[in-house]
Write a protein that holds these residues in place. Structure first.
Motif, PDB file in Angstrom:
ATOM      1  N   CYS A   1      -5.685   6.281  12.531  1.00 52.31           N
ATOM      2  CA  CYS A   1      -5.100   5.967  11.110  1.00 52.31           C
ATOM      3  C   CYS A   1      -4.972   4.405  11.399  1.00 52.31           C
ATOM      4  O   CYS A   1      -5.347   3.666  12.096  1.00 52.31           O
ATOM      5  CB  CYS A   1      -3.641   6.583  11.180  1.00 52.31           C
ATOM      6  SG  CYS A   1      -2.612   6.209  12.438  1.00 52.31           S
ATOM      7  N   CYS A   2      -4.362   4.067  10.139  1.00 50.64           N
ATOM      8  CA  CYS A   2      -4.347   2.543   9.654  1.00 50.64           C
ATOM      9  C   CYS A   2      -2.866   1.918  10.151  1.00 50.64           C
ATOM     10  O   CYS A   2      -2.153   2.792  10.447  1.00 50.64           O
ATOM     11  CB  CYS A   2      -4.704   2.089   8.315  1.00 50.64           C
ATOM     12  SG  CYS A   2      -3.479   2.658   7.058  1.00 50.64           S
ATOM     13  N   LYS A   3      -2.932   0.667  10.250  1.00 48.47           N
ATOM     14  CA  LYS A   3      -1.760   0.117  10.653  1.00 48.47           C
ATOM     15  C   LYS A   3      -0.311   0.533   9.607  1.00 48.47           C
ATOM     16  O   LYS A   3       0.839   0.449  10.099  1.00 48.47           O
ATOM     17  CB  LYS A   3      -1.880  -1.259  10.788  1.00 48.47           C
ATOM     18  CG  LYS A   3      -2.034  -2.221   9.699  1.00 48.47           C
ATOM     19  CD  LYS A   3      -2.418  -3.771  10.046  1.00 48.47           C
ATOM     20  CE  LYS A   3      -2.695  -4.426   8.976  1.00 48.47           C
ATOM     21  NZ  LYS A   3      -3.147  -5.772   9.424  1.00 48.47           N
ATOM     22  N   HIS A   4      -0.731   0.628   8.483  1.00 46.91           N
ATOM     23  CA  HIS A   4       0.059   0.844   7.441  1.00 46.91           C
ATOM     24  C   HIS A   4       0.781   2.489   7.547  1.00 46.91           C
ATOM     25  O   HIS A   4       1.921   2.371   7.350  1.00 46.91           O
ATOM     26  CB  HIS A   4      -0.412   0.967   6.021  1.00 46.91           C
ATOM     27  CG  HIS A   4      -1.174  -0.496   5.686  1.00 46.91           C
ATOM     28  ND1 HIS A   4      -2.460  -0.652   5.734  1.00 46.91           N
ATOM     29  CD2 HIS A   4      -0.739  -1.754   5.636  1.00 46.91           C
ATOM     30  CE1 HIS A   4      -2.677  -1.805   5.606  1.00 46.91           C
ATOM     31  NE2 HIS A   4      -1.696  -2.448   5.681  1.00 46.91           N
TER      32      HIS A   4
ATOM     33  N   CYS B   1      -5.148   1.750   1.495  1.00 50.29           N
ATOM     34  CA  CYS B   1      -5.626   0.407   1.924  1.00 50.29           C
ATOM     35  C   CYS B   1      -7.074   0.584   2.282  1.00 50.29           C
ATOM     36  O   CYS B   1      -7.728   1.787   2.605  1.00 50.29           O
ATOM     37  CB  CYS B   1      -4.982   0.021   3.005  1.00 50.29           C
ATOM     38  SG  CYS B   1      -5.364   0.649   4.771  1.00 50.29           S
ATOM     39  N   HIS B   2      -8.036  -0.304   2.212  1.00 55.81           N
ATOM     40  CA  HIS B   2      -9.483  -0.499   2.514  1.00 55.81           C
ATOM     41  C   HIS B   2      -9.648   0.057   4.166  1.00 55.81           C
ATOM     42  O   HIS B   2     -10.648   0.779   4.118  1.00 55.81           O
ATOM     43  CB  HIS B   2      -9.945  -1.747   2.453  1.00 55.81           C
ATOM     44  CG  HIS B   2     -11.370  -2.014   2.828  1.00 55.81           C
ATOM     45  ND1 HIS B   2     -12.569  -1.474   1.854  1.00 55.81           N
ATOM     46  CD2 HIS B   2     -11.803  -2.399   3.864  1.00 55.81           C
ATOM     47  CE1 HIS B   2     -13.463  -1.709   2.648  1.00 55.81           C
ATOM     48  NE2 HIS B   2     -13.438  -2.525   3.549  1.00 55.81           N
ATOM     49  N   SER B   3      -8.970  -0.409   4.925  1.00 53.79           N
ATOM     50  CA  SER B   3      -9.094  -0.088   6.221  1.00 53.79           C
ATOM     51  C   SER B   3      -9.226   1.671   6.349  1.00 53.79           C
ATOM     52  O   SER B   3      -9.747   2.061   7.391  1.00 53.79           O
ATOM     53  CB  SER B   3      -8.189  -0.695   7.191  1.00 53.79           C
ATOM     54  OG  SER B   3      -8.178  -0.272   8.614  1.00 53.79           O
ATOM     55  N   PHE B   4      -8.060   2.174   5.897  1.00 56.10           N
ATOM     56  CA  PHE B   4      -8.250   3.731   6.010  1.00 56.10           C
ATOM     57  C   PHE B   4      -9.540   4.333   5.673  1.00 56.10           C
ATOM     58  O   PHE B   4      -9.943   5.230   6.281  1.00 56.10           O
ATOM     59  CB  PHE B   4      -6.893   4.246   5.116  1.00 56.10           C
ATOM     60  CG  PHE B   4      -6.880   5.652   5.158  1.00 56.10           C
ATOM     61  CD1 PHE B   4      -6.320   6.583   6.078  1.00 56.10           C
ATOM     62  CD2 PHE B   4      -7.598   6.457   3.994  1.00 56.10           C
ATOM     63  CE1 PHE B   4      -6.241   7.759   6.337  1.00 56.10           C
ATOM     64  CE2 PHE B   4      -7.239   7.939   4.174  1.00 56.10           C
ATOM     65  CZ  PHE B   4      -6.866   8.478   4.987  1.00 56.10           C
ATOM     66  N   PHE B   5      -9.997   3.926   4.425  1.00 57.47           N
ATOM     67  CA  PHE B   5     -11.315   4.393   3.937  1.00 57.47           C
ATOM     68  C   PHE B   5     -12.211   3.936   4.931  1.00 57.47           C
ATOM     69  O   PHE B   5     -13.241   4.844   5.080  1.00 57.47           O
ATOM     70  CB  PHE B   5     -11.491   4.064   2.262  1.00 57.47           C
ATOM     71  CG  PHE B   5     -10.428   4.827   1.676  1.00 57.47           C
ATOM     72  CD1 PHE B   5     -10.548   6.072   1.296  1.00 57.47           C
ATOM     73  CD2 PHE B   5      -9.569   4.151   1.110  1.00 57.47           C
ATOM     74  CE1 PHE B   5      -9.735   6.975   0.502  1.00 57.47           C
ATOM     75  CE2 PHE B   5      -8.504   5.058   0.311  1.00 57.47           C
ATOM     76  CZ  PHE B   5      -8.764   6.220  -0.188  1.00 57.47           C
TER      77      PHE B   5
ATOM     78  N   VAL C   1     -11.618   7.187   7.613  1.00 59.33           N
ATOM     79  CA  VAL C   1     -12.476   8.266   6.913  1.00 59.33           C
ATOM     80  C   VAL C   1     -13.945   8.051   7.219  1.00 59.33           C
ATOM     81  O   VAL C   1     -14.524   9.043   7.524  1.00 59.33           O
ATOM     82  CB  VAL C   1     -12.052   8.119   5.469  1.00 59.33           C
ATOM     83  CG1 VAL C   1     -12.832   9.192   4.686  1.00 59.33           C
ATOM     84  CG2 VAL C   1     -10.647   8.567   5.175  1.00 59.33           C
ATOM     85  N   ASN C   2     -14.314   6.827   6.805  1.00 60.37           N
ATOM     86  CA  ASN C   2     -15.887   6.639   6.707  1.00 60.37           C
ATOM     87  C   ASN C   2     -16.436   6.450   8.078  1.00 60.37           C
ATOM     88  O   ASN C   2     -17.411   7.175   8.338  1.00 60.37           O
ATOM     89  CB  ASN C   2     -16.249   5.407   5.983  1.00 60.37           C
ATOM     90  CG  ASN C   2     -17.327   5.326   5.238  1.00 60.37           C
ATOM     91  OD1 ASN C   2     -17.853   6.361   4.777  1.00 60.37           O
ATOM     92  ND2 ASN C   2     -17.860   4.151   4.885  1.00 60.37           N
ATOM     93  N   ARG C   3     -15.913   5.862   9.158  1.00 57.67           N
ATOM     94  CA  ARG C   3     -16.670   5.659  10.575  1.00 57.67           C
ATOM     95  C   ARG C   3     -15.897   6.464  11.421  1.00 57.67           C
ATOM     96  O   ARG C   3     -16.484   6.715  12.566  1.00 57.67           O
ATOM     97  CB  ARG C   3     -16.324   3.899  10.823  1.00 57.67           C
ATOM     98  CG  ARG C   3     -17.282   3.396   9.896  1.00 57.67           C
ATOM     99  CD  ARG C   3     -17.314   1.785   9.986  1.00 57.67           C
ATOM    100  NE  ARG C   3     -16.782   1.085  11.502  1.00 57.67           N
ATOM    101  CZ  ARG C   3     -16.644  -0.154  11.756  1.00 57.67           C
ATOM    102  NH1 ARG C   3     -17.261  -1.005  10.629  1.00 57.67           N
ATOM    103  NH2 ARG C   3     -16.062  -0.505  12.765  1.00 57.67           N
ATOM    104  N   GLY C   4     -14.792   6.937  11.177  1.00 58.29           N
ATOM    105  CA  GLY C   4     -13.941   7.753  12.268  1.00 58.29           C
ATOM    106  C   GLY C   4     -13.727   6.914  13.427  1.00 58.29           C
ATOM    107  O   GLY C   4     -13.376   7.546  14.406  1.00 58.29           O
TER     108      GLY C   4
ATOM    109  N   TYR D   1       0.789  -1.314   0.042  1.00 58.01           N
ATOM    110  CA  TYR D   1       0.103   0.029   0.040  1.00 58.01           C
ATOM    111  C   TYR D   1       0.808   1.338   0.097  1.00 58.01           C
ATOM    112  O   TYR D   1       1.770   1.280   0.962  1.00 58.01           O
ATOM    113  CB  TYR D   1      -0.877  -0.074   1.460  1.00 58.01           C
ATOM    114  CG  TYR D   1      -1.762  -1.224   1.283  1.00 58.01           C
ATOM    115  CD1 TYR D   1      -2.982  -1.319   0.665  1.00 58.01           C
ATOM    116  CD2 TYR D   1      -1.473  -2.243   2.357  1.00 58.01           C
ATOM    117  CE1 TYR D   1      -3.778  -2.325   0.577  1.00 58.01           C
ATOM    118  CE2 TYR D   1      -2.153  -3.614   2.460  1.00 58.01           C
ATOM    119  CZ  TYR D   1      -3.556  -3.604   1.270  1.00 58.01           C
ATOM    120  OH  TYR D   1      -4.284  -4.654   1.425  1.00 58.01           O
ATOM    121  N   LEU D   2       0.409   2.184  -0.772  1.00 59.87           N
ATOM    122  CA  LEU D   2       1.286   3.491  -0.970  1.00 59.87           C
ATOM    123  C   LEU D   2       0.560   4.430   0.202  1.00 59.87           C
ATOM    124  O   LEU D   2      -0.805   4.192   0.401  1.00 59.87           O
ATOM    125  CB  LEU D   2       0.937   4.184  -2.210  1.00 59.87           C
ATOM    126  CG  LEU D   2       1.912   3.265  -3.190  1.00 59.87           C
ATOM    127  CD1 LEU D   2       1.324   4.097  -4.703  1.00 59.87           C
ATOM    128  CD2 LEU D   2       3.334   3.400  -3.119  1.00 59.87           C
TER     129      LEU D   2
END
Length: 141
Positions: free
Chosen positions: A108-111, A93-97, A101-104, A83-84
């Protein structure tokens, strides 16, 4: 809880995390208190990030001559997707969005955390590309 108190809690958490990142950057070492605090702030995402860094899963892609850069982080799934991400504010990545972003629900994500930890420790592989190559890479996000 009102949304403003949630925002205050998140900004306070970000300030605490930022202070710790700067401490780690200054020494290129992380101590138990810093690890505990980061784990408290980020939970399971931080656990995943430490595994990624331990497995040397972070590349810093630097463009020349501009000096711009982005991190490429290997995921933990069996597919070992890459993932960039910009450590402070974006991951592909999917988790970020979904979680950030979506659920707040996450800061931040693990990446992103892996990129930030690796950058603070100086524990990443350096990949040099031209500005054009970086632009092409970013256009695929």
């Amino acid at each position: 809880m009102t949304s403003s108190s949630g925002a205050s809690r998140m900004s306070a958490s970000c300030l605490v995390a930022e202070t710790i990142w700067k401490e780690i950057e200054s020494t290129h070492k992380v101590n138990d208190d810093q690890l505990w605090t980061l784990h408290f702030l980020f939970g399971k995402n931080f656990e995943g990030a430490t595994r990624i860094v331990d497995q040397r899963g972070v590349n810093k892609i630097s463009a020349h001559p501009s000096g711009r850069f982005i991190f490429q982080v290997t995921g933990e799934s069996r597919r070992k997707d890459q993932y960039l991400c910009f450590a402070e504010n974006f991951c592909a990545c999917h988790s970020f969005f979904y979680d950030v972003v979506n659920r707040g629900e996450q800061l931040c994500c693990k990446h992103q955390l892996a990129a930030r930890l690796a950058a603070s420790l100086g524990s990443y592989a350096e990949v040099n590309v031209s500005d054009e190559e970086l632009a092409l890479l970013l256009s695929r996000i």
